[in-house]
Scaffold this motif. Structure first.
Motif, PDB file in Angstrom:
ATOM      1  N   GLN A   1       0.826  -1.201   0.000  1.00  0.00           N
ATOM      2  CA  GLN A   1       0.000   0.000   0.000  1.00  0.00           C
ATOM      3  C   GLN A   1       0.861   1.252   0.000  1.00  0.00           C
ATOM      4  OE1 GLN A   1      -3.429  -0.197  -0.310  1.00  0.00           O
ATOM      5  NE2 GLN A   1      -3.145   1.971  -0.804  1.00  0.00           N
ATOM      6  N   ALA A   2       2.005   1.207   0.664  1.00  0.00           N
ATOM      7  CA  ALA A   2       2.890   2.373   0.720  1.00  0.00           C
ATOM      8  C   ALA A   2       3.365   2.763  -0.682  1.00  0.00           C
ATOM      9  CB  ALA A   2       4.081   2.084   1.628  1.00  0.00           C
ATOM     10  N   MET A   3       3.754   1.746  -1.471  1.00  0.00           N
ATOM     11  CA  MET A   3       4.230   2.024  -2.824  1.00  0.00           C
ATOM     12  C   MET A   3       3.085   2.505  -3.712  1.00  0.00           C
ATOM     13  SD  MET A   3       7.181   2.046  -4.223  1.00  0.00           S
ATOM     14  CE  MET A   3       8.243   0.787  -3.501  1.00  0.00           C
ATOM     15  N   THR A   4       1.914   1.903  -3.555  1.00  0.00           N
ATOM     16  CA  THR A   4       0.747   2.314  -4.324  1.00  0.00           C
ATOM     17  C   THR A   4       0.392   3.766  -4.029  1.00  0.00           C
ATOM     18  OG1 THR A   4      -0.119   0.055  -4.261  1.00  0.00           O
ATOM     19  CG2 THR A   4      -1.675   1.789  -4.811  1.00  0.00           C
ATOM     20  N   ASP A   5       0.427   4.136  -2.756  1.00  0.00           N
ATOM     21  CA  ASP A   5       0.097   5.513  -2.369  1.00  0.00           C
ATOM     22  C   ASP A   5       1.098   6.505  -2.942  1.00  0.00           C
ATOM     23  OD1 ASP A   5      -2.069   4.558  -0.957  1.00  0.00           O
ATOM     24  OD2 ASP A   5      -1.075   4.669   1.014  1.00  0.00           O
ATOM     25  N   LEU A   6       2.379   6.150  -2.926  1.00  0.00           N
ATOM     26  CA  LEU A   6       3.412   7.030  -3.462  1.00  0.00           C
ATOM     27  C   LEU A   6       3.227   7.217  -4.961  1.00  0.00           C
ATOM     28  CD1 LEU A   6       5.997   8.657  -2.996  1.00  0.00           C
ATOM     29  CD2 LEU A   6       7.304   6.542  -3.314  1.00  0.00           C
ATOM     30  N   TYR A   7       2.951   6.114  -5.658  1.00  0.00           N
ATOM     31  CA  TYR A   7       2.706   6.195  -7.107  1.00  0.00           C
ATOM     32  C   TYR A   7       1.539   7.140  -7.387  1.00  0.00           C
ATOM     33  CZ  TYR A   7       1.791   4.669 -11.915  1.00  0.00           C
ATOM     34  OH  TYR A   7       1.591   4.635 -13.280  1.00  0.00           O
ATOM     35  N   ASN A   8       0.450   6.979  -6.662  1.00  0.00           N
ATOM     36  CA  ASN A   8      -0.741   7.795  -6.897  1.00  0.00           C
ATOM     37  C   ASN A   8      -0.503   9.263  -6.596  1.00  0.00           C
ATOM     38  OD1 ASN A   8      -2.474   5.772  -7.871  1.00  0.00           O
ATOM     39  ND2 ASN A   8      -2.974   5.091  -5.802  1.00  0.00           N
ATOM     40  N   ALA A   9       0.268   9.543  -5.553  1.00  0.00           N
ATOM     41  CA  ALA A   9       0.553  10.937  -5.203  1.00  0.00           C
ATOM     42  C   ALA A   9       1.373  11.619  -6.292  1.00  0.00           C
ATOM     43  CB  ALA A   9       1.294  11.001  -3.863  1.00  0.00           C
TER      44      ALA A   9
END
Length: 496
Positions: A365-373
């Protein structure tokens, strides 16, 4: 426990699908299997025929020979976009890929130019831009020098459908599997909602660990299946329709894109070696399809080849461009009208971002959130740059332009405009693909003239400044004699 990604499935072909497949294979080699599903029965939007310079980096990384690429895609060189009628009818300016002038001190060149203007220097800002001078002369050549004064950044115009085919050959030769078929059903895990397989109409099931949604505006996986919301930006960018039609090529191929404003919306003209790409972007709230068709056809430089086709869209972005085990690339991730030729760049940056954050040991989830930001920020900065063109206009010939001028705009853009009007200051975020020179050219081209310049420019007295400006102006003109007519360059270069 996260599942390691051993297989990537790309849903959809076209430019987005095959750019993704080619780069994934190049970066990941044979450690991850890649399968792309597409159908010859499903058409592609295919209007993204103009690009910006980072496409060169993408092609070089894939090992693409530039001459072969230009030949196979009927490509030409792009040095700039010429904006016509955007401030007021009858006026034009260029947004070039170059930067006017050269480094002179603490502040940017345009501050020195503003001071020189007060000292009665006659030259425009663009007179110090080699890209502009080459556009006006209709010339291009590769300049073999390390001197930044003669830097002439360029991109391409090309047939995007042919580019997709070009990349398909490259990707398949490298080991990407292509499967012909139409996706009929998307299977999901009952535990976490992750996609587990795509079922085709012929009954075949394609399983995978990570799925790339390249299904275009419909967003089959990211929006229709996972239900990710869409951020609607039509209150800032109300255009919701486009019509595209090819026409016969010009006898003389210009090394730039033309963007021509009409009473409602704008028209593009993109020169290729075998035809011209043309289209009109407009808002159905202000203009009927029939009127748009008539406007487009009445303003072609050459004879139309075929009938205009209509494309509907909603300006905005998919709020999570990576959700669960689906990453949206291309139009499934959002839509921004092609005013600044950013469609293919957003495909490129989305893939590169995924490669930097590739979930080798499983999706977190951390990587997904960073990608989306990061994706959100990039989309928003491009959005603001496009809004700038519309908002800073002085046209009074239609409700469309008056409404665009009077609308409220994003706070960040409002601050940019205010800072520039006061002291010619440009403040850019790191993820903004448009650097200082781009913002300066569009702001000044649209009629924004700063009240003051940076005090660092006063370190040089007026006479010394004018002398330096004359030297820079002379130096910028020197390479023109060695440049070739654009058509001559393309012909000679691609025949080698």
């Amino acid at each position: 426990m996260a599942t390691p990604v051993q297989k990537v499935v790309i849903a959809g072909g076209g430019t987005a699908g095959w750019m993704t497949a080619a780069l994934l294979r190049k970066v990941l080699s044979d450690k991850v299997s890649i399968e792309l599903i597409e159908s010859e029965q499903i058409g592609i939007v295919g209007v993204g025929e103009a690009t910006i310079p980072p496409i060169q980096t993408f092609n070089r990384f894939l090992g693409i020979d530039e001459k072969a690429f230009l030949r196979e895609t009927h490509g030409t060189i792009k040095l700039a976009i010429k904006f016509e009628n955007w401030r007021v009818p009858g006026e034009s300016y260029y947004h070039t890929f170059g930067a006017p002038g050269t480094t002179m001190g603490f502040c940017s060149f345009h501050h020195y130019w503003l001071k020189a203007q007060q000292a009665n220097m006659a030259q425009s800002l663009w007179d110090f831009d080699l890209n502009y001078l080459a556009c006006e002369a209709g010339k291009f050549n590769k300049i073999n020098t390390q001197n930044p004064l003669y830097d002439m950044p360029y991109a391409y115009h090309f047939d995007s459908a042919l580019y997709g085919q070009f990349l398909r050959k490259l990707a398949e030769q490298a080991g990407v599997t292509r499967t012909e078929g139409i996706i009929e059903h998307v299977q999901q895990s009952t535990e976490d909602g992750f996609i587990t397989a795509l079922q085709l109409q012929d009954g075949k099931q394609i399983t995978g660990d990570l799925f790339i949604d390249c299904t275009g505006l419909r967003g089959l996986l990211i929006r229709q299946t996972l239900g990710v919301n869409y951020a609607d930006w039509s209150h800032w960018l109300p255009a919701d329709s486009a019509q595209a039609v090819p026409s016969e090529r010009h006898d003389k191929t210009l090394p730039y894109t033309r963007s021509i404003a009409h009473p409602v919306g704008w028209q593009w003209r993109i020169p290729l070696t075998h035809r011209n790409g043309n289209g009109i972007v407009y808002s159905s709230k202000y203009l009927t399809d029939e009127h748009a068709t008539n406007t487009l056809l009445a303003n072609l430089d050459t004879k139309a080849i075929g009938e205009p086709r209509t494309i509907r869209f909603e300006t905005g972005r998919t709020e999570q461009q990576w959700c669960k085990n689906v990453v949206a690339i291309g139009l499934s991730s959002g839509f921004l009208e092609p005013l600044e030729s950013t469609s293919i760049h957003l495909i490129q940056s989305g893939i590169i971002r995924l490669m930097k954050m590739f979930p080798n040991q499983g999706i977190s989830q951390a990587m997904t959130d960073l990608y989306n930001a990061e994706s959100q920020h990039e989309f928003e900065t491009i959005r603001d740059f496009i809004i700038l063109h519309y908002h800073v206009n002085e046209r009074d010939d239609s409700d469309f332009w008056r409404d665009m001028r009077n609308m409220s705009i994003p706070t960040r853009l409002e601050q940019k405009i205010a800072a520039f009007k006061d002291t010619a200051a440009i403040f850019n975020e790191q993820s903004d693909i448009f650097r200082d020179a781009s913002w300066v050219q569009v702001m000044m081209g649209q009629g924004l003239f700063p009240a003051d310049y940076h005090p660092a420019a006063d370190a040089m007295d007026s006479q010394a400044l004018l002398d330096a400006m004359r030297q820079i102006h002379h130096a910028k003109h020197q390479p023109l004699a060695k440049l070739l007519a654009h058509d001559t360059f393309i012909s000679q270069y691609t025949s080698l």
